[in-house]
Scaffold this active site. Structure first.
Site, PDB file in Angstrom:
ATOM      1  CG  HIS A  98      -0.328   0.139   2.530  1.00 22.69           C
ATOM      2  ND1 HIS A  98      -0.128  -0.955   3.329  1.00 22.69           N
ATOM      3  CD2 HIS A  98       0.152   1.196   3.218  1.00 22.69           C
ATOM      4  CE1 HIS A  98       0.446  -0.586   4.454  1.00 22.69           C
ATOM      5  NE2 HIS A  98       0.639   0.733   4.411  1.00 22.69           N
ATOM      6  NE  ARG A 125       1.129  11.379   8.807  1.00 20.85           N
ATOM      7  CZ  ARG A 125       2.310  10.892   8.396  1.00 20.85           C
ATOM      8  NH1 ARG A 125       2.803  11.260   7.227  1.00 20.85           N
ATOM      9  NH2 ARG A 125       2.972  10.052   9.149  1.00 20.85           N
ATOM     10  CD  GLU A 166      -1.968   3.191   6.160  1.00 25.60           C
ATOM     11  OE1 GLU A 166      -1.894   3.705   7.287  1.00 25.60           O
ATOM     12  OE2 GLU A 166      -1.092   2.420   5.705  1.00 25.60           O
ATOM     13  CG  ASN A 220      -2.908  11.658  12.250  1.00 22.37           C
ATOM     14  OD1 ASN A 220      -2.726  10.657  12.915  1.00 22.37           O
ATOM     15  ND2 ASN A 220      -2.218  11.916  11.157  1.00 22.37           N
ATOM     16  CG  HIS A 230       2.428  11.330  -9.924  1.00 26.68           C
ATOM     17  ND1 HIS A 230       3.574  11.951 -10.363  1.00 26.68           N
ATOM     18  CD2 HIS A 230       2.333  10.181 -10.629  1.00 26.68           C
ATOM     19  CE1 HIS A 230       4.145  11.202 -11.302  1.00 26.68           C
ATOM     20  NE2 HIS A 230       3.408  10.121 -11.478  1.00 26.68           N
ATOM     21  CD  GLU A 288       1.580  10.185 -14.768  1.00 26.33           C
ATOM     22  OE1 GLU A 288       2.038  10.559 -15.851  1.00 26.33           O
ATOM     23  OE2 GLU A 288       2.263   9.567 -13.916  1.00 26.33           O
TER      24      GLU A 288
END
Length: 131
Positions: free
Chosen positions: A5, A9, A56, A60, A74, A122
């Site tokens: 993965h 964030r 993923e 937070n 990217h 992209e």
């Protein structure tokens, strides 16, 4: 070995899940809250994690934005018809920041989309890459 993965964030998990599922067609594979650490992880992708890489999204709970930095590039997605894909992304409310066309100094047909946090995605028209 294989790539499992890539983690990003995000400032608003629901908005990001909506973008990646409704605009880019990924599936929400799993999601879990970690109250002790005050964060939530959501994994999205185009197939099961046992055979496909995932994205993923890390949320937070005490942050609503991040500086992207200048080292990040990217995520790249292969598509069959880049023009139809960009039209569908726009119709779904997505932001195409580089219209489809050959890359500079080559013939690979690309476009760029921006997610709600400003990350670039992209799009590469399959069958045109490598030239």
């Amino acid at each position: 070995m294989r790539i499992l993965h890539t983690m990003l964030r995000v400032g608003n998990l629901e908005r990001s899940i909506q973008f990646y599922t409704e605009v880019l067609g990924m599936e929400l594979l799993r999601q879990k809250d970690y109250p002790g650490g005050k964060f939530t992880l959501a994994f999205l992708g185009y197939g099961p994690e046992s055979t496909h890489p995932a994205l993923e999204l890390t949320y937070n709970w005490d942050r609503d934005s991040y500086d992207l930095g200048d080292a990040y590039g990217h995520i790249a997605l292969g598509v069959d018809d880049i023009y139809a894909t960009c039209d569908a992304i726009k119709a779904a409310g997505g932001k195409v920041v580089r219209e489809p066309g050959p890359m500079k100094h080559g013939t690979t047909v690309i476009a760029f989309v921006e997610d709600p946090d400003g990350y670039k995605v992209e799009l590469i028209e399959l069958g045109t890459q490598g030239s």
